[in-house]
Design a protein around this motif. Structure first.
Motif, PDB file in Angstrom:
ATOM      1  N   UNK A   1       0.948  -1.266  -0.037  1.00 13.01           N
ATOM      2  CA  UNK A   1      -0.018   0.118  -0.149  1.00 13.01           C
ATOM      3  C   UNK A   1       0.882   1.214   0.035  1.00 13.01           C
ATOM      4  N   UNK A   2       1.803   1.301   0.858  1.00 11.95           N
ATOM      5  CA  UNK A   2       2.876   2.436   0.993  1.00 11.95           C
ATOM      6  C   UNK A   2       3.515   2.509  -0.370  1.00 11.95           C
ATOM      7  N   UNK A   3       3.855   1.726  -0.965  1.00 10.22           N
ATOM      8  CA  UNK A   3       4.705   1.441  -2.321  1.00 10.22           C
ATOM      9  C   UNK A   3       3.853   1.936  -3.450  1.00 10.22           C
ATOM     10  N   UNK A   4       2.659   1.711  -3.585  1.00  6.60           N
ATOM     11  CA  UNK A   4       1.758   1.520  -4.624  1.00  6.60           C
ATOM     12  C   UNK A   4       1.838   2.898  -5.369  1.00  6.60           C
ATOM     13  N   UNK A   5       1.895   4.099  -4.915  1.00  5.83           N
ATOM     14  CA  UNK A   5       1.972   5.301  -5.586  1.00  5.83           C
ATOM     15  C   UNK A   5       3.259   5.739  -6.357  1.00  5.83           C
ATOM     16  N   UNK A   6       4.189   4.563  -5.897  1.00  5.67           N
ATOM     17  CA  UNK A   6       5.466   4.913  -6.827  1.00  5.67           C
ATOM     18  C   UNK A   6       5.974   3.840  -7.619  1.00  5.67           C
ATOM     19  N   UNK A   7       4.739   2.761  -8.043  1.00  2.00           N
ATOM     20  CA  UNK A   7       5.048   1.746  -8.670  1.00  2.00           C
ATOM     21  C   UNK A   7       5.448   2.316 -10.278  1.00  2.00           C
ATOM     22  N   UNK A   8       4.816   3.150 -10.825  1.00  2.00           N
ATOM     23  CA  UNK A   8       5.305   3.705 -12.188  1.00  2.00           C
ATOM     24  C   UNK A   8       6.786   4.080 -12.027  1.00  2.00           C
ATOM     25  N   UNK A   9       7.314   4.719 -11.054  1.00  2.00           N
ATOM     26  CA  UNK A   9       8.686   5.048 -11.022  1.00  2.00           C
ATOM     27  C   UNK A   9       9.495   3.769 -11.023  1.00  2.00           C
ATOM     28  N   UNK A  10       9.186   2.831 -10.223  1.00  2.00           N
ATOM     29  CA  UNK A  10       9.904   1.495 -10.231  1.00  2.00           C
ATOM     30  C   UNK A  10      10.009   1.012 -11.414  1.00  2.00           C
TER      31      UNK A  10
ATOM     32  N   UNK B   1       9.442   2.286 -14.390  1.00  2.00           N
ATOM     33  CA  UNK B   1      10.381   3.211 -15.351  1.00  2.00           C
ATOM     34  C   UNK B   1      11.694   2.725 -15.160  1.00  2.00           C
ATOM     35  N   UNK B   2      12.249   2.574 -14.056  1.00  2.00           N
ATOM     36  CA  UNK B   2      13.494   1.831 -13.625  1.00  2.00           C
ATOM     37  C   UNK B   2      13.656   0.426 -14.072  1.00  2.00           C
ATOM     38  N   UNK B   3      12.576  -0.238 -14.370  1.00  2.00           N
ATOM     39  CA  UNK B   3      12.851  -1.551 -14.969  1.00  2.00           C
ATOM     40  C   UNK B   3      12.469  -2.466 -13.837  1.00  2.00           C
ATOM     41  N   UNK B   4      11.863  -2.264 -12.851  1.00  2.00           N
ATOM     42  CA  UNK B   4      11.682  -3.237 -11.687  1.00  2.00           C
ATOM     43  C   UNK B   4      10.313  -3.113 -11.346  1.00  2.00           C
ATOM     44  N   UNK B   5       9.914  -4.107 -10.949  1.00  2.00           N
ATOM     45  CA  UNK B   5       8.333  -4.232 -10.511  1.00  2.00           C
ATOM     46  C   UNK B   5       8.444  -4.996  -9.034  1.00  2.00           C
TER      47      UNK B   5
END
Length: 184
Positions: free
Chosen positions: A53-62, A64-68
């Protein structure tokens, strides 16, 4: 293989609380004990949902860096259901103001897979039933490559200025604090 400066700083900044979790939570013993296992799996569900839940808003940034970032909560929930245990309530969501803090939170969750893999192998070796524990080693032989991909993402984000080392350290300490509170 040399350890990156960001990883070394993160390990140093979180060493005390990481050690406290290992010694005080006694995770492996509690997962091996069939009577204690459901409650412990429930604690892991609450922890991983909090991280996701905490990381969800940053998923697109991850991404974009090639990591899920891993989403282990469905697997943990399935394990809890296999154990016939109730689903615990979610933690209130934590807002992470920076990508660096999100990286620190993912570090804690991803690192737990390394330990989970070791615990699961030991349980298999000792003939301990694994009902409800599939989440300990969800990636199997891919665990190491996932960890290295995460390390590259963390290093790249810090080197490019998309994240600061201070924010990564804060996120790691905060996530370990939540892990300590939930697992001990």
């Amino acid at each position: 293989m040399s350890v990156s400066p960001v990883l070394q700083s993160l390990r140093t900044a979180t060493a005390d609380i990481h050690t406290a979790i290992e010694t005080e939570a006694d995770v492996e013993r509690r997962l091996r004990d069939l009577a204690e296992r459901p409650a412990m799996v429930g604690r892991f569900l609450v922890l991983h949902r909090a991280v996701e839940d905490a990381v969800a808003p940053w998923r697109a940034a991850f991404e974009a860096d090639g990591y899920e970032p891993d989403r282990r909560s469905p697997l943990i929930l399935a394990g809890l259901e296999a154990l016939g245990a109730p689903t615990p309530a979610r933690e209130p969501s934590v807002a992470l103001p920076t990508y660096g803090e999100a990286i620190g939170w993912v570090y804690v969750a991803e690192g737990s897979m390394l330990g989970g893999r070791i615990m699961q192998k030991g349980m298999v070796r000792d003939g301990i039933p694994l009902t409800g524990l599939e989440f300990l080693d969800p990636w199997g032989d891919e665990t190491g490559s996932r960890w290295r991909a995460f390390m590259r993402t963390m290093e790249s984000a810090c080197a490019s200025g998309r994240a600061t080392q201070d924010d990564v350290l804060k996120g790691g300490r905060d996530a370990f604090g939540v892990a300590f509170r939930l697992l001990v």
